[in-house]
Structures are given as structure tokens and as C-alpha cells.
Scaffold this active site. Sequence first.
Site, mmCIF file in Angstrom:
data_model
loop_
_atom_site.group_PDB
_atom_site.id
_atom_site.type_symbol
_atom_site.label_atom_id
_atom_site.label_comp_id
_atom_site.label_asym_id
_atom_site.label_seq_id
_atom_site.Cartn_x
_atom_site.Cartn_y
_atom_site.Cartn_z
ATOM 1 N N HIS A 124 0.798 -1.227 0.000
ATOM 2 C CA HIS A 124 0.000 0.000 0.000
ATOM 3 C C HIS A 124 0.836 1.285 0.000
ATOM 4 O O HIS A 124 0.707 2.155 0.849
ATOM 5 C CB HIS A 124 -1.147 0.001 1.015
ATOM 6 C CG HIS A 124 -0.836 -0.218 2.475
ATOM 7 N ND1 HIS A 124 0.139 0.438 3.148
ATOM 8 C CD2 HIS A 124 -1.444 -1.018 3.389
ATOM 9 C CE1 HIS A 124 0.140 0.069 4.412
ATOM 10 N NE2 HIS A 124 -0.808 -0.820 4.588
ATOM 11 N N HIS B 9 -5.356 -9.808 13.861
ATOM 12 C CA HIS B 9 -5.398 -8.546 13.101
ATOM 13 C C HIS B 9 -6.161 -8.792 11.804
ATOM 14 O O HIS B 9 -5.886 -9.764 11.101
ATOM 15 C CB HIS B 9 -3.959 -8.096 12.829
ATOM 16 C CG HIS B 9 -3.830 -6.823 12.056
ATOM 17 N ND1 HIS B 9 -4.817 -5.861 11.979
ATOM 18 C CD2 HIS B 9 -2.794 -6.335 11.295
ATOM 19 C CE1 HIS B 9 -4.391 -4.851 11.231
ATOM 20 N NE2 HIS B 9 -3.184 -5.132 10.799
ATOM 21 N N GLU C 8 -6.383 -6.947 8.939
ATOM 22 C CA GLU C 8 -5.959 -6.438 7.631
ATOM 23 C C GLU C 8 -5.811 -7.613 6.656
ATOM 24 O O GLU C 8 -5.370 -8.700 7.046
ATOM 25 C CB GLU C 8 -4.651 -5.630 7.753
ATOM 26 C CG GLU C 8 -4.386 -4.833 6.486
ATOM 27 C CD GLU C 8 -3.341 -3.726 6.632
ATOM 28 O OE1 GLU C 8 -2.698 -3.605 7.690
ATOM 29 O OE2 GLU C 8 -3.175 -2.966 5.647
ATOM 30 N N ASP D 276 -3.773 -8.701 4.569
ATOM 31 C CA ASP D 276 -2.547 -9.503 4.442
ATOM 32 C C ASP D 276 -2.537 -10.648 5.454
ATOM 33 O O ASP D 276 -1.764 -11.598 5.324
ATOM 34 C CB ASP D 276 -1.271 -8.649 4.555
ATOM 35 C CG ASP D 276 -1.274 -7.669 5.701
ATOM 36 O OD1 ASP D 276 -2.367 -7.265 6.144
ATOM 37 O OD2 ASP D 276 -0.188 -7.298 6.173
ATOM 38 N N HIS E 176 -1.662 -2.450 14.421
ATOM 39 C CA HIS E 176 -1.600 -1.355 13.471
ATOM 40 C C HIS E 176 -2.985 -0.783 13.121
ATOM 41 O O HIS E 176 -3.078 0.317 12.596
ATOM 42 C CB HIS E 176 -0.887 -1.924 12.229
ATOM 43 C CG HIS E 176 -1.071 -1.276 10.937
ATOM 44 N ND1 HIS E 176 -1.390 -1.929 9.769
ATOM 45 C CD2 HIS E 176 -0.948 0.033 10.614
ATOM 46 C CE1 HIS E 176 -1.458 -1.070 8.775
ATOM 47 N NE2 HIS E 176 -1.188 0.100 9.244
ATOM 48 N N ASP F 286 1.356 -7.396 13.641
ATOM 49 C CA ASP F 286 2.272 -6.475 12.940
ATOM 50 C C ASP F 286 3.418 -5.995 13.844
ATOM 51 O O ASP F 286 4.459 -5.540 13.343
ATOM 52 C CB ASP F 286 1.509 -5.232 12.446
ATOM 53 C CG ASP F 286 0.748 -5.482 11.152
ATOM 54 O OD1 ASP F 286 0.957 -6.529 10.521
ATOM 55 O OD2 ASP F 286 -0.069 -4.616 10.784
ATOM 56 N N TYR G 223 10.180 -0.525 8.063
ATOM 57 C CA TYR G 223 8.808 -0.942 8.399
ATOM 58 C C TYR G 223 8.210 -0.009 9.449
ATOM 59 O O TYR G 223 7.076 0.456 9.326
ATOM 60 C CB TYR G 223 8.860 -2.381 8.914
ATOM 61 C CG TYR G 223 7.535 -2.998 9.278
ATOM 62 C CD1 TYR G 223 6.753 -3.637 8.324
ATOM 63 C CD2 TYR G 223 7.067 -2.975 10.593
ATOM 64 C CE1 TYR G 223 5.543 -4.221 8.657
ATOM 65 C CE2 TYR G 223 5.863 -3.557 10.938
ATOM 66 C CZ TYR G 223 5.111 -4.185 9.961
ATOM 67 O OH TYR G 223 3.909 -4.755 10.306
ATOM 68 N N HIS H 109 5.021 -10.542 10.172
ATOM 69 C CA HIS H 109 5.867 -10.268 9.000
ATOM 70 C C HIS H 109 7.325 -10.438 9.409
ATOM 71 O O HIS H 109 7.727 -9.969 10.482
ATOM 72 C CB HIS H 109 5.724 -8.823 8.514
ATOM 73 C CG HIS H 109 4.354 -8.466 8.018
ATOM 74 N ND1 HIS H 109 3.821 -8.951 6.856
ATOM 75 C CD2 HIS H 109 3.416 -7.631 8.526
ATOM 76 C CE1 HIS H 109 2.607 -8.441 6.676
ATOM 77 N NE2 HIS H 109 2.334 -7.642 7.683
HETATM 78 FE FE1 FEO Z 1 -1.621 -4.202 9.415
HETATM 79 FE FE2 FEO Z 1 0.370 -6.742 8.251
HETATM 80 O O1 FEO Z 1 -1.184 -5.743 8.455
#
Ligand code: FEO
Length: 404
Positions: free
Chosen positions: A28, A82, A84, A86, A148, A167, A195, A228
Site C-alpha cells: 500500500h 489482526h 488487515e 494480508d 496497526h 504487525d 517498516y 511479517h
Molecule cells: Fe496491518 Fe500486516 O497488516
Amino acid sequence: MSSPFEAVKVSEHVYWVGAIDWSITDFHGYSTRRGSTYNAYLVMGDDPILIDTVKAAYKDELLSRVASVTDLKSIRYLISNHSEPDHTGSLPAVLAAVEPEKVFASPMGVKALGAHYHMDREIIPIKDAEPYELGGLSFTSFETRMVHWPDSMITYLADDRLLFSQDGFGMHLATSDRFADQMEDRLIFEEGAKYYANILLPYSNQVTRLLEKVSNLGVEIDLICPDHGPIWRKGCDRILGLWGEWAAQRPTKKAVVVYDTMWGSTDLMGRVIGEAMQAEGVAVEVMPLKACDRAAVATQVLDAGALLVGTPTLNNGVFPTVADVLTYLKGLKPKNLLGAAFGSYGWSGEGAKLVNEALADMKVELVADPLNINYVPDEDGFDACRSLGAAVAARLKEVVGSGS
Ligand code: FEO
């Protein structure tokens, strides 16, 4: 189903069952030149538990890694830390494949998952900071709003002294190694800082609260498993410490000079201003936007004390790449910066003034009026650039002190 992908054992009860995205270059708007991973974890208690899922396109990789450890249908519970995409893009398909008895998320996560996927199934809210047992193992989940997203939470597995941090403490980095201690320090630091700067910087206050929550757990954490990048099984304090430093946003004696140019004048100005600051003992990062992208600029701004932005005037405005960086940086809400605007122009000359307004809007302390030079700098123009660089350097040293 055949299993071309294998799980990786992380601790007594936990396996990594995520996906490696070797090809993503843009997350993004943030350039991810070293790819990313979407980490998910399988907890093998009396009943298997899946922690998070992966991006939609990587569903088969996740299921393959899970199947290398246990039958898909044996998974009884799923915890989503989370929402999101991903980490949940594959959730509907994973739920269809494994058919868990119960799915859990934070109260905000229940709403967010509903609004994303409109699924006809119950998602159970987990109470903040209240220990619970699943599969014979002891968990506690803590809401970490805005680290996040509003739904974010972290989950502690007491049996393995392991924190699933979604995250938190992550980075976009695709490697064959799964653990931070297998990777070069420089790589970890660079990608960790990138990041943080590009994802978490606006939420630094919430990050500080997250760190307090982690510290108040009152237990040793042996492993940190983010969603991640690398897993921390040694030296967890190191990544916690780095996040503490980045969240504090203490300015250092470093300046970022970022600009674009049409016919070379703003480029000349940026380089001369940079050298003038360097001559005063300031570390300078000169970032022409023909060579740097917005994510690289944000990363350098993370520990900088000064930000100088230059633009030519184009059609009565700011050069488009400069406007892009200013919009992006404004959203990241960097703190404790001083700086100045500069640029060149032919006739109307609005560019540098507009940059100056944008910096003021970002609460950057402006050390001098914008330096605006007609067409091409001459010796007087270079003197003005040197003076601007010297003035910013002097103020930066005053603010930071001579030690940093
Ligand atoms: Fe806030 Fe890795 O998503």
C-alpha cells in the site's frame, strides 16, 4: 492434498505455517524491495489452533504447511490477531477448508472481520488481558489498538513463553531463513526501521503503550512471533529496544535533504545546502527523488533532526514527486523536526513557498524563510544555499546538543 510446503518448528508447541511473498514490491504505497512474509502459526495443543492466516493468494501455501504437521480438519480453533487482508484475505477459504469449531478475535476484530468478509458464522470476542485456555494451553490476548489497526491484538502463549505480536515487531523481508538470529544485523536493522517508519510511525504513542503492556506482562518472553519477517527466538530485547527508540523519535544530528529538479537548479541547491551542513558536522542524507522513493525518504526521516525539502515551481505549484513525498510524510506525522524549504523558479515562483507551508503544516520548526532562486544559482545563490545549510545546522546542533 499433497504438501509441497513444510511447516517450520518454532517452539515446543508452535510451528510457523505462513507464506513467503518473494515478489511483492509495493505494500500500500510502501516499496518492499526485499519482499515480505505473511506469518501464521499452528499451535499443537491437545487440539490444534491456528493463529492468523495469510493474504488470499497464499492460502494453498498456508494449508500445505499446516498439512505437513496435522490433518486440516483437526484444527479446532482459530485466533485472528489482526483483520488487515494480508492476514485475513484467505480467512474465508481457510475456514471452509479446516472448519474450526470456534474463531476468536478482539471485539474490534469481530466488527472488522464482519465488515470485510460478511461471513455467516460467529466470531467470538476475546476479553482484553483475561487469561483463557484452549487445547490445554494457556493464552492471554491484549488489545493493541492502532498497532496497526483498531482491531489489533497480541496473544501470549504462557506454556512456551511466546508472544504472537501480529504487525508488532515485524518487517517486510522475504528470506529463506525464519529466525532473526540467522540473518545479518544490518538487514534486520534496515528493514525493521523501514517498516516502523512507513507503517507505525504515526502510532508511536500507541507503540509506547504496547511496549508497556509487554513489559507489564511480568514474565520472561523467550520468543516473539510477528506476522511479517523474522521470528525472534534470541535477543527479543533487541527488537523491543529498537521499537522503543523509534517510538521516542528523538532527533539526532542528521539532516535529510529531499528534492526533485526540472533543469538541475534545485538539484544543485540541494547538494550545496547538504555540503554546507556536513561542513558544520551534521550527517546529511541527500535524496533526489529521481533516485529515491517516498518509503526511503520516510525511513531516513525516522532518526533525523532536520528535513529540508526543495522543489522547482511547475505550473504555479510544487513538482509532483515532491508533492507526493510531502503528502506521504504528513500522514506519517514525524515529530521533533526542524527544517526549511528551497527551490528554483522561472517567473511565478510559488513552489518553495508552498513547500514551506506544507512543512509548517507538519509542525516542522522553520529555521529560515524559503530560499527561492530565479532560474539558475550564481555565486550569490550558492552563498545563500550555504547560509541556509549553516543556519539549519546551527539550530540542529542547538536542539540536539553536541553529543549525538
Ligand atoms: Fe496491518 Fe500486516 O497488516
